[in-house]
Write an enzyme that holds these catalytic residues in place. Structure first.
Site, PDB file in Angstrom:
ATOM      1  N   PHE A   1     121.995 -25.576 135.342  1.00  0.00           N
ATOM      2  CA  PHE A   1     122.593 -24.861 136.471  1.00  0.00           C
ATOM      3  C   PHE A   1     122.879 -23.435 136.043  1.00  0.00           C
ATOM      4  CE2 PHE A   1     125.801 -23.045 139.170  1.00  0.00           C
ATOM      5  CZ  PHE A   1     125.282 -23.321 140.421  1.00  0.00           C
TER       6      PHE A   1
ATOM      7  N   ASP B   1     124.026 -19.363 128.400  1.00  0.00           N
ATOM      8  CA  ASP B   1     124.830 -19.227 129.619  1.00  0.00           C
ATOM      9  C   ASP B   1     126.186 -19.884 129.376  1.00  0.00           C
ATOM     10  OD1 ASP B   1     126.097 -19.410 132.066  1.00  0.00           O
ATOM     11  OD2 ASP B   1     124.306 -19.978 133.194  1.00  0.00           O
TER      12      ASP B   1
ATOM     13  N   LYS C   1     133.060 -16.355 135.703  1.00  0.00           N
ATOM     14  CA  LYS C   1     134.170 -17.254 136.045  1.00  0.00           C
ATOM     15  C   LYS C   1     135.520 -16.790 135.459  1.00  0.00           C
ATOM     16  CE  LYS C   1     131.600 -21.105 137.766  1.00  0.00           C
ATOM     17  NZ  LYS C   1     130.293 -21.604 137.372  1.00  0.00           N
TER      18      LYS C   1
END
Ligand SMILES: *Cc1c(COP(=O)(O)O)cnc(C)c1O
Length: 403
Positions: free
Chosen positions: A143, A228, A257
């Site tokens: 993802f 990531d 985030k």
């Protein structure tokens, strides 16, 4: 049943909003630390932390203070002019992570796009890959976000269905399989883009040594290793970055985030000079990327992470939470896995009814895929709050066992 107040808001949302999510029917009105309150004043322990975007806890007062101070000065300059906050963020990111330089964006997906562009340009200008031939290797079940290029290398059918044609230039290998990676590297491979632990896939921890071996393979073949850490980073895994669990240094790392402390979207690519150095004025940019409000907020968010020792808390309380969850005796619990306060509670049945039952008991969490509950509370959670949650989790599991 939602109250009439929350039912009204849910009805508005359903009527006038696009249905690209299927949220639990809790309408949050305020939040503090690890707790949120709904419009009827009911209190819940947040065990999702906005997919790790609020590692520092909701509405952290120190981040709020920094943000309020910045609001009164200047919020947006665009990168046509310089501002007095961004240089301080660059320096802080360098000092904290050891990477030479960084490039700020807003959302995680934009930072992934930035890394893809950097890797391709590095492939052509530094490695010498023939024009238009650069390839990036990605892992199955990854993802990395939702843009058209990023869903081009997703292996989730729903993420892609109806969104083609896709961006070429990506190869997929099985996650955790070092031979698959070795076999798919060609002279045209620019980068291997990977999550050190796959979050959305259900907190999948790869076999020990996988990243270490991947780093070695990449170095041997002059391929960039791009990690990531948008979800795994900034303390979530019990380390600043999850790649540190394997003692490696990637060529680039993507963060987002929690970099905004739950207040403001900000993301970044951190890398060596020869990687981000491929960008020249006009090559890439973003109107809001690196704005002074984002930079001031991120500075405070990083400060809180370090000063409140949230990374150590994540490791210690994560070990404790995993131990408690593993002690649950139930025929439906298949596995409890994770690192730090980032836990996959794997069932042999649908997880959604468990999440709905937990919500009624005052715990907010969300299923990922069909049968995994992710427990990822803000890192400011206390042992007492975990104990409070455990009493309720045990109760819900036992009750659903009997059905
Ligand atoms: C959330 C996430 C993204 C995308 O971030 P957005 O801010 O939603 O665009 C990318 N990669 C990982 C690993 C993520 O968890």
């Amino acid at each position: 049943m939602p109250s009439s107040r929350s039912a009204k808001l849910i009805a508005l949302e359903e009527a006038y909003g696009a249905h690209n999510y299927h949220p639990l029917d809790v309408v949050v009105r305020k939040a503090k630390g690890a707790w949120v309150w709904d419009v009827d004043g009911r209190k819940y322990l947040d065990c999702l932390a906005a997919y790790s975007a609020v590692n520092q806890g909701h509405c952290h007062p120190k981040i709020m203070k920094a943000m309020q101070a910045q609001l009164k000065n200047v919020t947006l300059t665009s990168r046509a002019f310089r501002n007095d906050q961004l240089p301080l963020l660059y320096k802080k990111l360098h000092d904290l992570t050891g990477f030479d330089m960084s490039l700020p964006m807003n959302s995680g997906a934009e930072a992934v796009e930035t890394a893809v562009k950097a890797a391709r340009k590095w492939g052509y200008k530094v490695k010498g890959i023939p024009d238009g031939q650069a390839e990036i290797i990605c892992a199955a079940d990854n993802f990395h976000g939702r843009t058209t290029t990023i869903v081009s290398f997703s292996t989730d059918a729903q993420y892609r269905d109806g969104f083609g044609p896709f961006t070429p230039g990506f190869r997929i290998v099985k996650y955790g399989d070092i031979d698959a990676l070795r076999n798919s590297i060609t002279p045209n491979t620019a980068a291997f883009l990977v999550e050190p632990i796959q979050g959305e896939a259900g907190i999948i921890v790869p076999p020990e040594g996988y990243l270490r071996e991947a780093a070695r393979l990449c170095k041997e073949n002059n391929v960039l290793l791009i990690v990531d850490e948008i979800q795994s980073g900034l303390g979530r895994s019990g380390k600043l970055f999850a790649y540190q669990l394997e003692g490696i240094t990637p060529d680039a790392v993507i963060i987002g985030k929690a970099l905004g402390g739950g207040y403001y979207p900000i993301s970044a690519v951190l890398a060596r000079k020869d990687v981000l150095g491929v960008f020249h004025p006009g090559d890439h940019g973003s109107t809001f990327g690196g704005n002074p409000l984002a930079a001031a907020t991120a500075l405070a968010a990083l400060d809180v992470l370090v000063k409140e020792k949230l990374i150590d808390k994540s490791r210690n309380l994560g070990d404790y939470f995993i131990k408690r969850l593993r002690a649950i005796k139930s025929p439906h619990v298949k596995e409890v896995r994770g690192k730090g306060l980032w836990i996959g509670f794997v069932l042999d049945t649908k997880a959604r009814p468990y999440c709905e039952a937990l919500m009624k008991e005052g715990i907010l969490c969300k299923e990922t895929h069909e049968n995994v509950i992710r427990f990822a509370p803000p890192l400011v959670i206390t042992k007492k709050e975990i104990d409070w949650a455990m009493t309720r989790i045990e109760k819900v599991v036992q009750r659903l066992d009997m059905q």
